[in-house]
Every structure is written in C-alpha cells, then in structure tokens.
Enzyme design. Structure first.
Site: not given
Length: 314
Positions: A189, A64
């Site tokens: 993500d 991320s």
C-alpha cells in the site's frame, strides 16, 4: 441508492469522424484522492458530483483507495465509481475473514482488481475511455523489498492488466492483504509512503501549484501512533523500511495535513472533508456503505458551487 446514469464523455474527432482524445476543462489544478479503504464509499459521492457536473481536471493523483477513485474518474464512469465501494461487497468473492485466513486477504485483491474489471466481470472497466482521456495520472505504491516509494504514470500503462495491477499494488493494505507482484517488484500500500496516503508531494514534484484534495477523514482529524507497533515490527521483521514507514505514518500524515491547511489559507488548495465519517476502512456492511455513499453524494451536491468557484468553472 441514489439513481445515477452514465454521463456523456466529450471527445475530439479526427478527420475520419473517429474519437481521438477526451479533453479536460481544468488545466491548472491537481485533483488528489486520499486513500482510506471503504471510507471511499463516502468520497465516491464526491466523485460522482464531479462527473455529473462535468468537472474534468487534467491531472489526477491517488493512493490506495484513492487510486481506484482516480481511474474511475478518468474513465468517467459514474456507476463504477459508486459500485466499487458499495455494491461490490455483495459479491461473495469480495473477501472477509474467511478469505483473510485462506491467505487471500481481508479484501480479496486478485478478484477485486484483476477479475472484476474485465469484460463480463462483476465491475467492468472502460479502458478505452481511460486511454483516450488526455489527463495525467499518478498512482503511488511502496516497494516492500527495497523500501522505496514508487510512482506510476499513465505512460507506464499499456493494457488493462498493467492498470489493475498498479491499482491493486497501491491498495495492498499491509497485513490485511497480500503484497502485489508486478514488473519484478513486490509492492504494498502506497499509504505508508511520503504523504501518508495523500499524494500532495507527487503533485508538487510535477510542478502543480493548485490542489483540489478529496479527503476521507473529518476536519480536525489527527492520526495517532499505531497501537500495535510491536506486532508490525514482528510481522515485517525482514523489511525494516516497511516497519519504519508504518510506525512513522501518523507523523507523515499529520505533517501533510498541516501543509494542506497552509495551502488552503493561501488560496492554493481546496480541501473537501467528509462532514461525518460513519464507517471504518474495513467496513463490509452493504447498508452502512450505501448510507455512507448517500451522505457523501448529498454533501457534494450542496457544496458543488463552492467547488466550482475555487476551480473557476461554470
């Protein structure tokens, strides 16, 4: 903002005097950057201290927001490390609720990751230096349709488009950002995968034994179960593996922290915690982000000798 300058990028030379490879001076430690959205403004201050002090590890893993930190670290670009999580919010194309309701995401990923890095873009990326850096890279993302965690390596990157698609994929915050379509996959993500946003498991599978981990939560933080589990289940009703990963993320994250703390007690890990965390993952106020960065930079400057002692570098 703290004034910074581009640092020298040490390199080897081939017989013609041309740059060949950029080397690392620490070869036994995995550098791991935790995700956390705009909390990365604080840890960008840590990253800048690493670069300013020529601390170059040859294995870097991020998920991320940690993926952005990882590639900025490997391109050894101090200014971009800071601007990625501070100055970029001043760009009217950055995002916000209007962007979200247009379906482009709260953070406008196509612009941030695919348009700003190009030459002439708002945040150009030094792909040449990144490519010549000998260090290994690992970035994690989650395959929405297959329910599988995917790890990308530096060998998967052939041009800047590959790199930025992969960083975007790892950073595609569920619900708040659209998924990323890349290489025949639909990716979200990586923070919902194993480790809960901390790439310890990736580094361990690669045989790493020593870890320098940059975290985005204060020491003692324990992640709570999601408050809106019902909404998550409804939103991702076609993707039960995503639901399961999101609902269980707190347990996965807390387990990873416990393992890191055990490694730290054994002298195998150094955990860099923010002393405070003044902002949320979705903060877009420039002054707050700038203040967050300065706090992280000041903390890193105070603690740098402790880092060097653990890393056994002068």
């Amino acid at each position: 903002m703290e004034k910074t300058t581009q640092i020298e990028k040490p390199a080897q030379m081939d017989g013609t005097g041309k740059t060949e490879r950029i080397t690392s001076n620490i070869k036994d430690t995995a550098l791991i950057f935790e995700g956390g959205g705009m909390r990365g403004s604080y840890t960008a201050g840590f990253l800048v201290n690493l670069l300013e002090n020529h601390i170059y590890m040859d294995y870097v893993a991020g998920i991320s927001a940690g993926a952005s930190h990882s590639v900025n670290y490997l391109s050894r670009d101090i200014e971009r490390a800071k601007r990625s999580f501070v100055d970029l919010v001043l760009d009217p194309e950055f995002g916000g609720w209007k962007s979200f309701f247009r379906g482009q995401g709260f953070f406008r990923a196509d612009y941030i990751y695919e348009q700003t890095p190009v030459d002439g873009g708002a945040l150009p990326f030094d792909f040449e230096t990144f490519t010549k850096n000998e260090a290994q890279l690992r970035i994690g993302a989650f395959n929405r349709d297959k329910g599988e965690f995917v790890v990308f390596r530096k060998e998967d990157i052939h041009e800047m488009r590959d790199l930025m698609k992969i960083v975007r994929a790892s950073s595609s915050m569920p619900i708040f950002m659209p998924p990323t379509h890349y290489d025949g996959q639909v990716l979200v993500d990586g923070g919902i995968g194993p480790g809960g946003g901390i790439a310890l498991d990736i580094a361990k599978r690669d045989g790493m034994k020593k870890f320098f981990v940059v975290l985005t939560r204060e020491k003692g933080y324990i992640k709570s179960p999601p408050k809106y589990g019902g909404f998550v289940k409804a939103y991702y009703r076609k993707y039960p593996e995503v639901v399961e990963a999101m609902v269980q993320r707190h347990a996965t994250y807390n387990q990873t922290l416990e393992e890191l703390q055990q490694l730290e007690s054994e002298g195998k890990a150094y955990l860099v915690y923010p002393e405070v965390m003044p902002i949320s993952s979705r903060e877009t106020d420039y002054k707050k982000l700038a203040g967050s960065y300065l706090l992280g930079y000041a903390q890193g400057k105070r603690d740098i000798e402790k880092w060097k002692a653990f890393l056994e570098v002068e």
